[in-house]
Structures are given as C-alpha cells and as structure tokens.
Design a protein around this motif. Structure first.
Motif, PDB file in Angstrom:
ATOM      1  N   GLY A  58     -39.906  -3.934  33.011  1.00 17.15           N
ATOM      2  CA  GLY A  58     -39.946  -3.782  34.457  1.00 17.15           C
ATOM      3  C   GLY A  58     -40.057  -5.077  35.238  1.00 17.15           C
ATOM      4  O   GLY A  58     -40.238  -5.059  36.449  1.00 17.15           O
ATOM      5  N   SER A  59     -39.906  -6.215  34.547  1.00 17.60           N
ATOM      6  CA  SER A  59     -40.072  -7.503  35.218  1.00 17.60           C
ATOM      7  C   SER A  59     -38.815  -7.967  35.950  1.00 17.60           C
ATOM      8  O   SER A  59     -38.875  -8.898  36.752  1.00 17.60           O
ATOM      9  N   GLN A  60     -37.679  -7.334  35.657  1.00 18.92           N
ATOM     10  CA  GLN A  60     -36.425  -7.705  36.309  1.00 18.92           C
ATOM     11  C   GLN A  60     -35.667  -6.460  36.741  1.00 18.92           C
ATOM     12  O   GLN A  60     -35.824  -5.382  36.158  1.00 18.92           O
ATOM     13  N   VAL A  61     -34.831  -6.655  37.751  1.00 21.03           N
ATOM     14  CA  VAL A  61     -33.981  -5.592  38.267  1.00 21.03           C
ATOM     15  C   VAL A  61     -32.533  -6.094  38.258  1.00 21.03           C
ATOM     16  O   VAL A  61     -32.293  -7.290  38.478  1.00 21.03           O
ATOM     17  N   LEU A  62     -31.598  -5.200  37.970  1.00 19.87           N
ATOM     18  CA  LEU A  62     -30.180  -5.568  37.924  1.00 19.87           C
ATOM     19  C   LEU A  62     -29.545  -5.269  39.278  1.00 19.87           C
ATOM     20  O   LEU A  62     -29.584  -4.124  39.748  1.00 19.87           O
ATOM     21  N   PRO A 157     -38.283  -9.259  40.960  1.00 21.70           N
ATOM     22  CA  PRO A 157     -38.434  -8.699  42.309  1.00 21.70           C
ATOM     23  C   PRO A 157     -38.550  -9.773  43.390  1.00 21.70           C
ATOM     24  O   PRO A 157     -37.985  -9.620  44.473  1.00 21.70           O
ATOM     25  N   ASP A 158     -39.237 -10.871  43.092  1.00 21.88           N
ATOM     26  CA  ASP A 158     -39.344 -11.942  44.082  1.00 21.88           C
ATOM     27  C   ASP A 158     -37.988 -12.576  44.379  1.00 21.88           C
ATOM     28  O   ASP A 158     -37.721 -12.972  45.515  1.00 21.88           O
ATOM     29  N   GLU A 159     -37.126 -12.667  43.382  1.00 23.40           N
ATOM     30  CA  GLU A 159     -35.786 -13.234  43.597  1.00 23.40           C
ATOM     31  C   GLU A 159     -34.910 -12.324  44.449  1.00 23.40           C
ATOM     32  O   GLU A 159     -34.001 -12.813  45.130  1.00 23.40           O
ATOM     33  N   VAL A 160     -35.176 -11.014  44.431  1.00 23.10           N
ATOM     34  CA  VAL A 160     -34.429 -10.099  45.300  1.00 23.10           C
ATOM     35  C   VAL A 160     -34.606 -10.547  46.745  1.00 23.10           C
ATOM     36  O   VAL A 160     -33.651 -10.573  47.528  1.00 23.10           O
ATOM     37  N   GLU A 161     -35.812 -10.936  47.078  1.00 28.57           N
ATOM     38  CA  GLU A 161     -36.110 -11.380  48.440  1.00 28.57           C
ATOM     39  C   GLU A 161     -35.323 -12.633  48.800  1.00 28.57           C
ATOM     40  O   GLU A 161     -34.991 -12.840  49.969  1.00 28.57           O
ATOM     41  N   ASP A 162     -34.991 -13.478  47.819  1.00 30.44           N
ATOM     42  CA  ASP A 162     -34.185 -14.674  48.076  1.00 30.44           C
ATOM     43  C   ASP A 162     -32.710 -14.337  48.272  1.00 30.44           C
ATOM     44  O   ASP A 162     -31.992 -15.067  48.950  1.00 30.44           O
ATOM     45  N   LEU A 163     -32.247 -13.252  47.658  1.00 30.55           N
ATOM     46  CA  LEU A 163     -30.830 -12.883  47.726  1.00 30.55           C
ATOM     47  C   LEU A 163     -30.473 -12.061  48.967  1.00 30.55           C
ATOM     48  O   LEU A 163     -29.325 -12.061  49.395  1.00 30.55           O
ATOM     49  N   THR A 164     -31.447 -11.328  49.492  1.00 30.71           N
ATOM     50  CA  THR A 164     -31.144 -10.443  50.608  1.00 30.71           C
ATOM     51  C   THR A 164     -32.345 -10.301  51.525  1.00 30.71           C
ATOM     52  O   THR A 164     -33.482 -10.318  51.074  1.00 30.71           O
ATOM     53  N   GLY A 165     -32.065 -10.132  52.787  1.00 31.13           N
ATOM     54  CA  GLY A 165     -33.114  -9.848  53.755  1.00 31.13           C
ATOM     55  C   GLY A 165     -33.050  -8.414  54.232  1.00 31.13           C
ATOM     56  O   GLY A 165     -33.733  -8.042  55.187  1.00 31.13           O
ATOM     57  N   GLU A 166     -32.219  -7.599  53.557  1.00 28.25           N
ATOM     58  CA  GLU A 166     -32.048  -6.211  53.982  1.00 28.25           C
ATOM     59  C   GLU A 166     -33.320  -5.415  53.742  1.00 28.25           C
ATOM     60  O   GLU A 166     -33.846  -5.389  52.629  1.00 28.25           O
ATOM     61  N   GLU A 167     -33.782  -4.755  54.783  1.00 32.55           N
ATOM     62  CA  GLU A 167     -35.052  -4.027  54.712  1.00 32.55           C
ATOM     63  C   GLU A 167     -35.064  -2.986  53.602  1.00 32.55           C
ATOM     64  O   GLU A 167     -36.068  -2.821  52.920  1.00 32.55           O
ATOM     65  N   SER A 168     -33.968  -2.277  53.403  1.00 29.61           N
ATOM     66  CA  SER A 168     -33.991  -1.236  52.365  1.00 29.61           C
ATOM     67  C   SER A 168     -34.176  -1.841  50.973  1.00 29.61           C
ATOM     68  O   SER A 168     -34.838  -1.259  50.124  1.00 29.61           O
ATOM     69  N   MET A 169     -33.633  -3.019  50.737  1.00 28.89           N
ATOM     70  CA  MET A 169     -33.821  -3.694  49.447  1.00 28.89           C
ATOM     71  C   MET A 169     -35.263  -4.199  49.327  1.00 28.89           C
ATOM     72  O   MET A 169     -35.894  -4.056  48.276  1.00 28.89           O
ATOM     73  N   LEU A 170     -35.778  -4.763  50.408  1.00 28.83           N
ATOM     74  CA  LEU A 170     -37.147  -5.277  50.382  1.00 28.83           C
ATOM     75  C   LEU A 170     -38.157  -4.135  50.245  1.00 28.83           C
ATOM     76  O   LEU A 170     -39.188  -4.295  49.587  1.00 28.83           O
ATOM     77  N   ARG A 171     -37.844  -2.972  50.826  1.00 28.49           N
ATOM     78  CA  ARG A 171     -38.713  -1.796  50.671  1.00 28.49           C
ATOM     79  C   ARG A 171     -38.777  -1.379  49.203  1.00 28.49           C
ATOM     80  O   ARG A 171     -39.844  -1.058  48.681  1.00 28.49           O
TER      81      ARG A 171
END
Length: 182
Positions: A58-62, A157-171
């Motif tokens: 669970g440490s990474q997301v695709l 999960p922290d890198e997701v925040e670097d790739l996108t600022g979309e609220e649904s992704m950050l949620r």
C-alpha cells in the motif's frame, strides 16, 4: 432493477461519508432517474468505474498520464452497459495496465466523483459519475502502457500531490493515508 446494487453501495457509502452528502445525493438521483446510466450513449453523462491501484504494502499507487485528458489520474473507464461497477474497475485496471492479478481492498466504494468531460469530436461535454474502488496488485507489478495513456507510474501518495493539484485525486490520497493509520 439492475441499478439497485449500485444504489445499495451508494447508500452504504453515504453512511460512512456524511461530509460528502451533496455528491452522494446527486449521484443517487442520477442513477435513479436514468435507466441507461451505465451506457456511454447517454449524452448528459454516465457511470464510470475507476481503480485506485496500490502495490502489495500500500505504499505506492499506480497512476496513468491519460492520453485524451493529458492529466495524471487513476485508471478507469466506461461501464458500457455493465451494472457491476467493481467489475468495470477491474476490467479497466487490467486493460490499461497490463497487470492481471488484483484483489479489492475494503468493503465497497472508496470514493465518488462527478466531473465534466470536455467535448471531443462528435461527443458533447458530459458528466462522468465515477465510482472508485481500491484494488491491490497481488502479482507482478510490471505494467504495460496502453494506447489510452502517455505513461503509467508507481508513485507514493505524497508524489501524487506533486503530479496533480486536482481535488478529487488529493481527496483519494487523504483517504488512502487515513486508511493506513493504525
């Protein structure tokens, strides 16, 4: 009614996420009103199924860098008449990643989102009523980039925040991080 299983899942989701009542209410109203809600041909919008795919621990997301939308997103797509939206998410995960072995995580829907899709060619702007499930990749995690993507990437999960600022992704990042807490 072929929509009842999804309506039952939406009701269960509403009980767990009272802070998302407005979105859940819109979603339920749409599914109740539109007998063809699972059909891509419904011009105003349709139900889609998505997968928040995580690795074994669970440490990474695709994520996919979506070819048509040119954004980093979770994998997913159209139901095309299939009322079992989890089955749609599994099918799309396999098709878009080349991975084959998944297990659902949790009990039901992970996240819901209603978002506009821009007009493209003969398709008018419409809404995607996106139902999102967590899927754990249980086998080989070497993905294959499909024609639907510019790229795929395993990220924290922290890198997701670097790739996108979309609220649904950050949620989804916030929900996933909260699920990992003891």
């Amino acid at each position: 009614m072929h929509r009842q299983p999804l309506l039952d899942q939406l009701t269960a989701y509403a009980a767990k996420h009272p802070d998302e009542a407005a979105t859940v209410s819109r979603f339920i109203d749409f599914v109740k009103m539109e007998a063809d809600c699972f059909e891509r041909s419904l011009a105003i919008g349709h139900v889609t199924g998505s997968a928040w795919i995580v690795n074994a621990d669970g440490s990474q997301v695709l994520l996919t860098h979506h070819a048509k939308l040119d954004r980093w997103l979770q994998l997913g797509g159209h139901a095309d008449g299939e009322a079992d939206v989890l089955a749609v998410a599994l099918k799309e995960a396999r098709e878009e990643s080349g991975l084959t072995d998944f297990e659902p995580v949790g009990d039901g829907i992970f996240d819901l989102d209603i978002h506009p899709i821009p007009a493209r060619k003969s398709d008018p702007e419409h809404l995607h009523y996106d139902v999102r499930y967590v899927l754990r990749a249980t086998g080989n995690t070497d993905y294959i980039v499909s024609d639907e993507s510019h790229d795929l990437r395993w990220v924290t999960p922290d890198e997701v925040e670097d790739l996108t600022g979309e609220e649904s992704m950050l949620r989804m990042v916030r929900k996933w991080k909260a699920s990992l807490l003891p």
